[in-house]
Design a protein around this motif. Sequence first.
Motif, PDB file in Angstrom:
ATOM      1  N   VAL A 163       7.759  -3.316   3.227  1.00  0.00           N
ATOM      2  CA  VAL A 163       8.368  -4.529   3.788  1.00  0.00           C
ATOM      3  C   VAL A 163       8.597  -4.344   5.278  1.00  0.00           C
ATOM      4  N   GLY A 164       9.100  -3.133   5.641  1.00  0.00           N
ATOM      5  CA  GLY A 164       9.291  -2.850   7.061  1.00  0.00           C
ATOM      6  C   GLY A 164       7.990  -2.985   7.832  1.00  0.00           C
ATOM      7  N   SER A 165       6.915  -2.463   7.249  1.00  0.00           N
ATOM      8  CA  SER A 165       5.595  -2.519   7.882  1.00  0.00           C
ATOM      9  C   SER A 165       5.107  -3.953   8.028  1.00  0.00           C
ATOM     10  N   LEU A 166       5.318  -4.756   6.987  1.00  0.00           N
ATOM     11  CA  LEU A 166       4.870  -6.152   7.031  1.00  0.00           C
ATOM     12  C   LEU A 166       5.581  -6.896   8.133  1.00  0.00           C
ATOM     13  N   GLU A 167       6.888  -6.647   8.265  1.00  0.00           N
ATOM     14  CA  GLU A 167       7.612  -7.385   9.296  1.00  0.00           C
ATOM     15  C   GLU A 167       7.199  -6.949  10.680  1.00  0.00           C
ATOM     16  N   LYS A 168       6.800  -5.682  10.823  1.00  0.00           N
ATOM     17  CA  LYS A 168       6.428  -5.212  12.163  1.00  0.00           C
ATOM     18  C   LYS A 168       4.983  -5.561  12.506  1.00  0.00           C
ATOM     19  N   TYR A 169       4.067  -5.358  11.553  1.00  0.00           N
ATOM     20  CA  TYR A 169       2.653  -5.467  11.904  1.00  0.00           C
ATOM     21  C   TYR A 169       1.955  -6.679  11.319  1.00  0.00           C
ATOM     22  N   GLY A 170       2.599  -7.424  10.440  1.00  0.00           N
ATOM     23  CA  GLY A 170       1.862  -8.485   9.776  1.00  0.00           C
ATOM     24  C   GLY A 170       1.046  -7.893   8.645  1.00  0.00           C
ATOM     25  N   VAL A 171       0.145  -8.661   8.082  1.00  0.00           N
ATOM     26  CA  VAL A 171      -0.612  -8.176   6.935  1.00  0.00           C
ATOM     27  C   VAL A 171      -1.881  -7.440   7.364  1.00  0.00           C
ATOM     28  N   GLY A 172      -2.783  -8.142   8.029  1.00  0.00           N
ATOM     29  CA  GLY A 172      -4.074  -7.541   8.335  1.00  0.00           C
ATOM     30  C   GLY A 172      -4.062  -6.845   9.683  1.00  0.00           C
ATOM     31  N   SER A 173      -5.082  -6.040   9.941  1.00  0.00           N
ATOM     32  CA  SER A 173      -5.121  -5.331  11.207  1.00  0.00           C
ATOM     33  C   SER A 173      -6.049  -5.998  12.207  1.00  0.00           C
ATOM     34  N   CYS A 174      -6.776  -7.016  11.772  1.00  0.00           N
ATOM     35  CA  CYS A 174      -7.539  -7.874  12.687  1.00  0.00           C
ATOM     36  C   CYS A 174      -8.501  -7.165  13.607  1.00  0.00           C
ATOM     37  N   GLY A 175      -9.071  -6.078  13.206  1.00  0.00           N
ATOM     38  CA  GLY A 175     -10.058  -5.471  14.092  1.00  0.00           C
ATOM     39  C   GLY A 175     -10.552  -4.163  13.504  1.00  0.00           C
ATOM     40  N   PRO A 176     -11.764  -3.722  13.868  1.00  0.00           N
ATOM     41  CA  PRO A 176     -12.223  -2.420  13.404  1.00  0.00           C
ATOM     42  C   PRO A 176     -11.528  -1.301  14.170  1.00  0.00           C
ATOM     43  N   ARG A 177     -11.690  -0.049  13.698  1.00  0.00           N
ATOM     44  CA  ARG A 177     -10.965   1.061  14.281  1.00  0.00           C
ATOM     45  C   ARG A 177     -11.244   1.230  15.773  1.00  0.00           C
ATOM     46  N   THR A 178     -12.477   0.925  16.211  1.00  0.00           N
ATOM     47  CA  THR A 178     -12.784   1.149  17.622  1.00  0.00           C
ATOM     48  C   THR A 178     -12.246   0.050  18.526  1.00  0.00           C
TER      49      THR A 178
END
Lengths: 490, 479
Positions: free
Chosen positions: B132-147
Amino acid sequence: MVRLPYTTALTTLFSYGLLFVFGQLRDFFRKLLGWIRKPKDQLKGYAPICLGLEDFYVRRLYLRIQDCFGRPIASAPDSWFDVVERCSNDNNKTLHRTEKTSRCLNLGSYNYLGFAAADEYCTPRVIQSLKEYSASTCSTRVEGGTTKLHVELEELVARFVGKEAAILFGMGYVTNSALIPCIIGKGGLIISDSLNHNSIVNGARGSGATVRVFQHNTPSHLEEVLREQIAEGQPRTHRPWKKIIVIVEGIYSMEGELCKLPEIIAVCKKYKAYTYLDEAHSIGAVGKSGRGVCELLGVDPADVDIMMGTFTKSFGSCGGYIAASKEIIQYLKFSCPAHLYATSMSPPAVQQVISAIKVILGEDGSSRGAQKLARIRENSNFFRSELQKMGFEVLGDNDSPVMPIMLYNPAKIPAFSRECLQQNVAVVTVAFPATPLLLARARICISASHTREDLIKALEVISKVGDLIGVKYFPAEPPKHLNQGHNKLE
Amino acid sequence: MASGLMDVIANALNLITSAFDAPTGAIIFGVPIDGHLMLEALLVMVIVFQLTKKSHKPPKKPLTEKEIDELCDEWVPEPLTSDSTEETMIKPPTLESAAGPHVIVDGKDVVNFASANYLGLVGNKDVIDSCVGSLEKYGVGSCGPRTFYGTMDVHLDCEARIAKFIGMPDCALYSYGFCTIFSVIPAFSKKGDIIVADEGVHWAVQNGLDLSRSTVFYFKHNDMKSLEAILEKITSRIKEPEKVRRYIVVEAIYQNSGQIAPLNEMVRLKEKHKFRIILDESHSFGVLGNSGRGLAEYCGVPNEKIDIITAGMGNALATDGGLCTGSVGVVNHQRLMSSAYLFTASLPPYLASAAIGALEYLEANPSVLTKLRANIAFLLKELSDVSGLATVGHPLSPIIFLKLKKSTGSNKTDMHLLDSITNQVLKEHSVLIVTTKRSSLDKCPLPLGLRLFVSASHSESDLVKAAASLKKVAAVAFS
């Protein structure tokens, strides 16, 4: 269309040649030193993981500019985010995280509709579903991994896209690579656009069918290839093909171009080939109500046999889907390996997509969806026209939120990236092998959460950096005051 | 008469001979040209003329536009997919709550043996709070590849944590467990390399072997003698061992049979013949070994001897995603050459937090592994006398695999029978167990069967209920 000036081509080739020569020199010294120092005993008799020149590009070219790629961030990938600073003690061979972060404008993440960070409608529902269903079902869809949410999302996606039924997968890449072998095999023909994504190439290779390529976005060449292939039949035996599938993408992520869908569909209908449309970047981002390239170009979804998309870009989640007729989806649910063997999509991610689609369709009771769609269109068109007026070479069509700026020279890639970062603008630069060798570029992804001030600041910084490193390949229009332009578009 | 003819012939012969020998008076390059030289020169010219003339080939006629049109009109493609029949309509149970040891299906409470929730982490409060802490800080998806700005500090922390847990220098995190193995194999093994794989590996591994374009040899399922024979054959045939990469690909716990790979023997063979091992630990990571470090810890093999370890995190760690560890060189190579790492969005940050939470739980509560082992042993004992089905598989494997004692003849009818058993068990006794499904693309030759995934959070009454209901239904089905 990329218009590469001759002088630029010559200087780019010269730069790469110089880098190659220096790389070979260094390799020579490395081999010499390796001779002098004895090899480790435990690796004797084993073939090395990279032989000879296989990793030459990585060792000698990529590692020099490694700090421009893979930059870690410490916050949500929203319109402004915190980029973690990294330092290196050995000339970029290894990079170490520091504690410092800098707040930068985000022009690189795929956040087209602004769902990346916590959203007022989506996040409470996602947290609710997390508490109810937990982070994972630990099971495949056909065993114990189908929840109410998965069923609801499949119906919603089918309704949104305009097809009869849909099937979900946990990851966009897997959707392509595990699906194409399912619908075509040996004796079939796949004709794919020359600039298709790696997942499609992998899926086509893994299927065992013959693969032919047609010139990027050229329906006339597609027709030529189709005629030739149908007339010739399978290679060597000349038996007629079992089936032919044409694979195209909605928006090509490295070009920012829209696919010429109506003409391609017309050609495919004439020659009875099946069409497969990959809408990874266009679903949710283009079209009046966000329904993708079909809506934007006026194509009836029933004309496309299989529509594929991902939830990573416009919906701020993860995963992919396939939408097609009921029979095809039924068949896939029975035999597609990614459905039978892979862990099902995480329930909070499913809830995020459900909420995002409801916002886009306006079913959450507000008009935020329509506002977001209008904003991304406005932002993309404004940004693209301003960049072109400044004299940059920008690719892509109107309405597409992806705009590559051509750099060409290998030295300009790290220069552009580092200079922009110093001024707190984070951009993405792409080089070989994702693009052809001579055509390196910087790629900008516009989001609906960028405000007009953000875009103006970005334009100022890019213009300054562009002058500094000399990427304004075209003559600029006489500078109008930016505020004037701002008023005209309102 | 005769003499007249003879005279004529003699005269003709004389004429010809004199013509041959008559000097023409011409001298070229100091060689006097005689008559016979003229004849020879004529012959040579005739030969040269014949050689230079093109042989008669029938003229090539390319197809005319009209003919191509006709061919295109005549061609009829097959339908895209074959028609669905009754048996292709699979309706899996729809869960209405979290996939813990008990789950709600169709409003009823059901004992769940279909989730690979080995450590019982589904529903764990601490893990959910960190998510839950992670969701509130970062949202759900990461929206980009690792690079491209898809690397978050959570990912880097997760990689460091996993590497520390296993005891390897570094680790690469993938965004989906399923595609980890089929992206790792082609990154290391290319055309011309040699791979020896177990015949019972699951579809993702088979796909990886196909994509790598290497030469693949299969050895009999979990049979070390068969493996040794193949290795000897290969080593005797290779001419340049330093130029050809060689790999052995196995799973730690096989999904299709519940057996465990004998790692000690394999390491001995690999060192003798100079092969590298790629080990898929999806179902053994967090399960085998005193502290859950996997097959290497269980067999007492030091980590450096295994070259590449991959695992999907969708099982014991109750999250999603995949990991791949090895030496520093191995991990760095993947970060630049593995397609599912480069060309796809990174793992959602909340799942990375869940992975970290799971590892912290496992390190703080190693007793959960003893509980899991006790549960497995108990259930195996209860299931040892089910009519018509036999337990195969290792006593420590959390996947309990029951195969038919006597097959009904074909895979299809076997599947029918097993499906009817599981449906009955669910409807009448509220216990959820599953049959192994086989895709039409799967080449695995192992038999089908029933699978029960045992969890550390199953209570004894759950296990007793499962065994009792299966025995009842099987007794009826096989009577």
